[in-house]
Design an enzyme around this catalytic site. Structure first.
Site, PDB file in Angstrom:
ATOM      1  N   ASP A 136      59.758 -42.503 -24.854  1.00  0.00           N
ATOM      2  CA  ASP A 136      60.190 -41.347 -25.628  1.00  0.00           C
ATOM      3  C   ASP A 136      59.379 -40.122 -25.208  1.00  0.00           C
ATOM      4  O   ASP A 136      58.321 -40.242 -24.613  1.00  0.00           O
ATOM      5  CB  ASP A 136      60.034 -41.593 -27.131  1.00  0.00           C
ATOM      6  CG  ASP A 136      58.587 -41.821 -27.549  1.00  0.00           C
ATOM      7  OD1 ASP A 136      57.801 -42.317 -26.717  1.00  0.00           O
ATOM      8  OD2 ASP A 136      58.244 -41.518 -28.688  1.00  0.00           O
ATOM      9  N   GLU A 137      59.898 -39.006 -25.477  1.00  0.00           N
ATOM     10  CA  GLU A 137      59.204 -37.746 -25.228  1.00  0.00           C
ATOM     11  C   GLU A 137      58.684 -37.613 -23.794  1.00  0.00           C
ATOM     12  O   GLU A 137      57.549 -37.217 -23.557  1.00  0.00           O
ATOM     13  CB  GLU A 137      58.083 -37.549 -26.244  1.00  0.00           C
ATOM     14  CG  GLU A 137      58.617 -37.508 -27.665  1.00  0.00           C
ATOM     15  CD  GLU A 137      57.539 -37.416 -28.703  1.00  0.00           C
ATOM     16  OE1 GLU A 137      57.578 -36.454 -29.474  1.00  0.00           O
ATOM     17  OE2 GLU A 137      56.668 -38.299 -28.754  1.00  0.00           O
TER      18      GLU A 137
END
Length: 165
Positions: A136-137
């Site tokens: 994620d991110e």
């Protein structure tokens, strides 16, 4: 957790800010990535926590956040972290978009054995069949800004940063 019928502890044991997992294979990873000597989970302590959870019907799944959120990992392996660029200059932050250097650089072949070793070491401590890798991110702006990554993507015929990820 067991009183509330929660049976999985997703343990975000390493992240951007800290690498408190005790690595025997790469001790500098822990030494350079921890907050302090008091902020380390020794492998024996982790096994005690896992056993304590198991007796209560709780699985413990570790997370080794990658390829983003690896600043603490990069303190020991800076050569594996993507350098971000701006205006033709390396190590340039664009605040709220990218840091000066962040995200594992997947174009560097030498990173893979190290990541494989770290994951194998985690798997030797955590008996669950799963490990979470984050994913994620991952801010593509840093990858997009780096001319070496752009060139490598051209050579590999990659047109999308999802392919790089």
């Amino acid at each position: 957790m067991s009183y509330n019928k929660l049976n999985v502890l997703h343990w975000h044991i390493v992240d951007d800010q800290s690498f408190p997992f005790e690595s025997i294979k790469y001790p500098k990873l822990t030494q350079n990535g921890r907050y302090s000597p008091a902020h380390v989970y020794k492998q024996s302590e982790i096994k005690d926590i896992i056993d304590h959870a198991r007796l209560r019907g709780i699985r413990v799944i570790p997370e080794f956040d990658s390829p983003g959120h690896v600043d603490a990992f990069g303190k020991s392996f800076p050569q594996f972290i993507t350098v971000c660029w701006k205006d033709g200059k390396p190590y340039q932050a664009i605040y709220s978009v990218q840091g000066e250097a962040e995200i594992i650089n997947p174009t560097i072949e030498e990173v893979y054995p190290v990541v494989r070793d770290v994951i194998a070491e985690m798997k030797s401590v955590f008996p669950d069949e799963y490990i979470h890798l984050g994913m994620d991110e991952v801010y593509y702006e840093c990858w997009k800004s780096n001319p070496n990554i752009s060139e490598w993507m051209r050579k590999m015929n990659f047109s999308d940063y999802n392919q790089l990820e």
